[in-house]
Enzyme design. Sequence first.
Site, PDB file in Angstrom:
ATOM      1  N   PRO A  84     -16.912 -12.645  30.849  1.00  0.00           N
ATOM      2  CA  PRO A  84     -16.174 -13.640  30.053  1.00  0.00           C
ATOM      3  C   PRO A  84     -16.721 -13.724  28.628  1.00  0.00           C
ATOM      4  O   PRO A  84     -17.930 -13.664  28.399  1.00  0.00           O
ATOM      5  CB  PRO A  84     -16.421 -14.960  30.813  1.00  0.00           C
ATOM      6  CG  PRO A  84     -16.800 -14.546  32.196  1.00  0.00           C
ATOM      7  CD  PRO A  84     -17.499 -13.233  32.062  1.00  0.00           C
ATOM      8  N   GLU A 137     -45.966 -24.401  29.224  1.00  0.00           N
ATOM      9  CA  GLU A 137     -45.308 -23.500  28.270  1.00  0.00           C
ATOM     10  C   GLU A 137     -46.302 -22.543  27.619  1.00  0.00           C
ATOM     11  O   GLU A 137     -45.944 -21.401  27.295  1.00  0.00           O
ATOM     12  CB  GLU A 137     -44.568 -24.310  27.205  1.00  0.00           C
ATOM     13  CG  GLU A 137     -43.507 -25.258  27.735  1.00  0.00           C
ATOM     14  CD  GLU A 137     -42.457 -24.546  28.567  1.00  0.00           C
ATOM     15  OE1 GLU A 137     -42.242 -23.326  28.372  1.00  0.00           O
ATOM     16  OE2 GLU A 137     -41.851 -25.199  29.433  1.00  0.00           O
TER      17      GLU A 137
END
Length: 643
Positions: A198, A419
């Site tokens: 898509p 992180e």
Amino acid sequence: MNKFSKNIGFYLIIIAISFLIAQYFITPTPVEEDFSYSEFIQLIETEQIEEVTIVGENIIEGETIDGKEFEINIPGTIEKIEQTLQDNNIVINTEPAPEPPWWASILGYLFPVILILGFWFFIMKRMQGGGNKVMSFGKSKARRHDEEGKKRVTFDDVANYEEVKEELREVVEFLKSPEKFSKLGAEIPKGILLVGPPGTGKTLMARAVAGEAGVPFFIISGSDFVEMFVGVGASRVRDLFEQGKENAPCIIFVDELDAVGRQRGAGVGGGHDEREQTLNQLLVEMDGFEPNEGIILMAATNRPDVLDPALLRPGRFDRQVIVDKPDFKGRRGVLKIHVQNKPIANDVDLDIVAKRTPGFTGADMENLANEAAILAARRDKRQISMLEFDDAIDRVIAGPQKKSRLISDKEKDIVSYHETGHALLGELLEHADPTHKVSIIPRGRAGGFTINLPEADKNYVTKSELTDKITALLGGRVAEEIFLNDISTGAQNDLERATKIARSMVTEYGMSDEIGPLTLGQKNGDQVFLGRDISRSKNYSEEVAALIDEEVKDFIDSAYNKAREILNENKEMVEAMVAELKEKETLVSDDINKIIAEYKEDYEYEPAEEANSKTESKEEESRGSNLDLEANPEININLKNNN
């Protein structure tokens, strides 16, 4: 007036006026009485009336002895009042009631006929033509492109995809100069199927063909064929091709073909299912007994795996054109088209933006340019700078920034160490994708995020790269365990992705030394109306299933231990980066490289500009056919839900 006459309100007004005219002439006019019925009886009894005239059935006219004329309507029957008049010796005369005009009587008889004929005329008018008129649901809903008045799209408006354009140029050239092909005995393909994910521009490519060809171009969606009425889909297919024959040569484009072209045999209604009737009629029209010369059928789908094999055979959709996600050059070209009407600042480098967006489709690039423009307008800028593009990339990937969300110091520590574990492993592992940005600012549902970008678009992924990718994904959980002596729910997404990669390595890619080069498990090809890839059939024994689980666990444990070993060896580096991350909240690759260079002697620090120039040269060199689509990596972003 012509437009109003087609409305049902026009006919209702005509009928109402005719009805009122008939009622006016047929119904007798009510009598205006000079005095009441009781007063009339009193005049009779007091001998004030000598003579009366009965008109019709219930109206009495006359004159009193003092010369006053009267006219009265008698309620009920006239016999009772006649007896009263005779008892008082009053002279009684009779006259017939006045009759309406002859044409009013005829109108009374013709009115029902006029009403029926008017209703029939209205129904027949509604049944003529297409659109949304009554009884026209069997007509095709295809729209003719050259009548829509939209801006003409050509191949110049489509960036990259030169191979796709070349395939479609043959169609355009055949429609313009068919004799060029017929002299050599060549036949143009009857159908062209555009296949791709898509947002890659399949419909835009079809519009470009329409703009280049200069022939009638009909557009219809696959869902427009099927309605609640049985047989409507097949009727619309017939009507669509009849329109095509009347306007030949022409192109018919069916968007989202999988809505009507799914494989037969799995529907609830069996062979009498409405979708199957529609598909059968489409197959006959494309290549049946009657040739459709001059009609080229184009279609687009992102689910070619569920299409019926009869659609894909030669003679129907002869060619399948792959419209895949653009590479670096394609992303740069798409972005250049979408920013050409926007005020861009001098510091914007589209090459860098294209490099930072691997895996983005054409629709993603359009959205990126629009988001950057929105951010610039929100900041009251007259031009879109590189800062807006950088923030727009983060916004598209991870969602809007949420600086207003209050987090505790404990949660801030968890996110920072988590992180940092991802970011450092992305740089320290040999085959991992380098870290582009790490942030502890919440975005969307994420408490923080790390973006790892590949140095070049990859067509294939090696076992070493997949192993290091799993290791980098587990770096957040390992950092929490080492530096906080506890673990959180923030690694849920990391564990899910790492397990999926490891299982694919074992069951799909044949990368397990214990099991060997085998593909275990097979996607179900049945129940196509529910989707083919809902589950995988188990074509192996329970012993092999246990061995698969053991091999997956070995891949995960090996990567986990490797991540723990690297982070334990670089504790000072982790602490320094956590402190820097807490202070700045967002670090880019240049900041991360500086920290690593301070604590690692053999690490060569490269400024961002030099790294970008090397990356761009690698981008130009890495070109090839993208055969292994499932292994093609997208942006490696780690989202942590700390809720």
